[in-house]
Design a protein around this motif. Sequence first.
Motif, PDB file in Angstrom:
ATOM      1  N   LEU A   1     -35.123 -12.411 -41.043  1.00  0.00           N
ATOM      2  CA  LEU A   1     -35.342 -11.739 -40.042  1.00  0.00           C
ATOM      3  C   LEU A   1     -36.894 -11.810 -39.320  1.00  0.00           C
ATOM      4  O   LEU A   1     -37.438 -11.509 -38.103  1.00  0.00           O
ATOM      5  CB  LEU A   1     -35.016 -10.655 -40.270  1.00  0.00           C
ATOM      6  CG  LEU A   1     -33.466 -10.591 -40.273  1.00  0.00           C
ATOM      7  CD1 LEU A   1     -33.116  -8.899 -40.397  1.00  0.00           C
ATOM      8  CD2 LEU A   1     -32.866 -10.694 -38.797  1.00  0.00           C
ATOM      9  N   MET A   2     -37.311 -11.730 -40.574  1.00  0.00           N
ATOM     10  CA  MET A   2     -39.635 -11.166 -40.262  1.00  0.00           C
ATOM     11  C   MET A   2     -39.962 -12.422 -40.103  1.00  0.00           C
ATOM     12  O   MET A   2     -40.476 -11.998 -38.587  1.00  0.00           O
ATOM     13  CB  MET A   2     -39.991 -11.102 -41.772  1.00  0.00           C
ATOM     14  CG  MET A   2     -41.132 -10.614 -41.997  1.00  0.00           C
ATOM     15  SD  MET A   2     -42.373 -11.050 -43.349  1.00  0.00           S
ATOM     16  CE  MET A   2     -41.643 -12.287 -44.276  1.00  0.00           C
ATOM     17  N   ALA A   3     -39.300 -13.780 -40.147  1.00  0.00           N
ATOM     18  CA  ALA A   3     -39.445 -15.153 -39.550  1.00  0.00           C
ATOM     19  C   ALA A   3     -38.859 -14.854 -38.305  1.00  0.00           C
ATOM     20  O   ALA A   3     -40.136 -15.538 -37.398  1.00  0.00           O
ATOM     21  CB  ALA A   3     -38.744 -16.007 -40.438  1.00  0.00           C
ATOM     22  N   ALA A   4     -38.502 -14.437 -37.481  1.00  0.00           N
ATOM     23  CA  ALA A   4     -37.721 -14.365 -36.721  1.00  0.00           C
ATOM     24  C   ALA A   4     -38.782 -13.777 -35.450  1.00  0.00           C
ATOM     25  O   ALA A   4     -38.611 -13.602 -34.488  1.00  0.00           O
ATOM     26  CB  ALA A   4     -36.025 -14.107 -36.437  1.00  0.00           C
TER      27      ALA A   4
ATOM     28  N   GLY B   1     -31.836 -10.816 -28.944  1.00  0.00           N
ATOM     29  CA  GLY B   1     -30.266 -10.158 -28.922  1.00  0.00           C
ATOM     30  C   GLY B   1     -29.740  -9.911 -30.225  1.00  0.00           C
ATOM     31  O   GLY B   1     -29.017  -8.490 -30.639  1.00  0.00           O
ATOM     32  N   CYS B   2     -29.756 -10.663 -31.069  1.00  0.00           N
ATOM     33  CA  CYS B   2     -29.339 -10.500 -32.099  1.00  0.00           C
ATOM     34  C   CYS B   2     -29.922 -10.549 -33.004  1.00  0.00           C
ATOM     35  O   CYS B   2     -29.321  -9.713 -33.912  1.00  0.00           O
ATOM     36  CB  CYS B   2     -29.016 -12.301 -32.629  1.00  0.00           C
ATOM     37  SG  CYS B   2     -27.336 -12.444 -31.762  1.00  0.00           S
ATOM     38  N   VAL B   3     -30.915 -10.225 -33.184  1.00  0.00           N
ATOM     39  CA  VAL B   3     -30.964  -9.758 -34.519  1.00  0.00           C
ATOM     40  C   VAL B   3     -31.918  -8.330 -33.966  1.00  0.00           C
ATOM     41  O   VAL B   3     -31.129  -6.943 -35.179  1.00  0.00           O
ATOM     42  CB  VAL B   3     -33.154  -9.748 -33.999  1.00  0.00           C
ATOM     43  CG1 VAL B   3     -34.288  -8.999 -34.937  1.00  0.00           C
ATOM     44  CG2 VAL B   3     -33.147 -11.831 -34.910  1.00  0.00           C
ATOM     45  N   ASN B   4     -31.627  -8.240 -32.170  1.00  0.00           N
ATOM     46  CA  ASN B   4     -31.954  -6.543 -32.369  1.00  0.00           C
ATOM     47  C   ASN B   4     -30.610  -5.951 -32.364  1.00  0.00           C
ATOM     48  O   ASN B   4     -30.782  -4.461 -33.053  1.00  0.00           O
ATOM     49  CB  ASN B   4     -32.628  -5.897 -30.774  1.00  0.00           C
ATOM     50  CG  ASN B   4     -33.336  -6.657 -30.896  1.00  0.00           C
ATOM     51  OD1 ASN B   4     -34.649  -6.865 -31.862  1.00  0.00           O
ATOM     52  ND2 ASN B   4     -33.782  -6.797 -29.176  1.00  0.00           N
ATOM     53  N   ARG B   5     -29.768  -6.174 -32.616  1.00  0.00           N
ATOM     54  CA  ARG B   5     -28.213  -5.906 -32.747  1.00  0.00           C
ATOM     55  C   ARG B   5     -27.643  -5.880 -34.142  1.00  0.00           C
ATOM     56  O   ARG B   5     -27.480  -4.643 -34.739  1.00  0.00           O
ATOM     57  CB  ARG B   5     -26.891  -6.410 -32.004  1.00  0.00           C
ATOM     58  CG  ARG B   5     -27.099  -6.531 -30.799  1.00  0.00           C
ATOM     59  CD  ARG B   5     -25.535  -7.491 -29.639  1.00  0.00           C
ATOM     60  NE  ARG B   5     -25.020  -8.746 -29.888  1.00  0.00           N
ATOM     61  CZ  ARG B   5     -26.302  -9.524 -29.363  1.00  0.00           C
ATOM     62  NH1 ARG B   5     -26.612  -8.502 -28.573  1.00  0.00           N
ATOM     63  NH2 ARG B   5     -25.720 -10.635 -29.476  1.00  0.00           N
TER      64      ARG B   5
END
Length: 71
Positions: A32-35, A47-51
């Motif tokens: 997630l940090m890389a994303a 949007g997936c990361v935010n959810r």
Amino acid sequence: MNCLQLLPGAISEIIASVSDTGVLTLADRYGLMAATLDESLNDEDRGCVNRLLRAVLRGRVKIVNELSAAF
């Protein structure tokens, strides 16, 4: 400066793993940090990361300090 690149399909793998186990592992958090640092992340993945992060904030996903969810 180090170049940080997200592996293709990494976001969907993290989402699948978290939905299976209900936990966010150390390896998932690094992904997630890389994303979040990837400026070329598409809107769907962002949007997936935010959810996923909202689920953590609401307590639906537990954060663990294990490298893998297979414990």
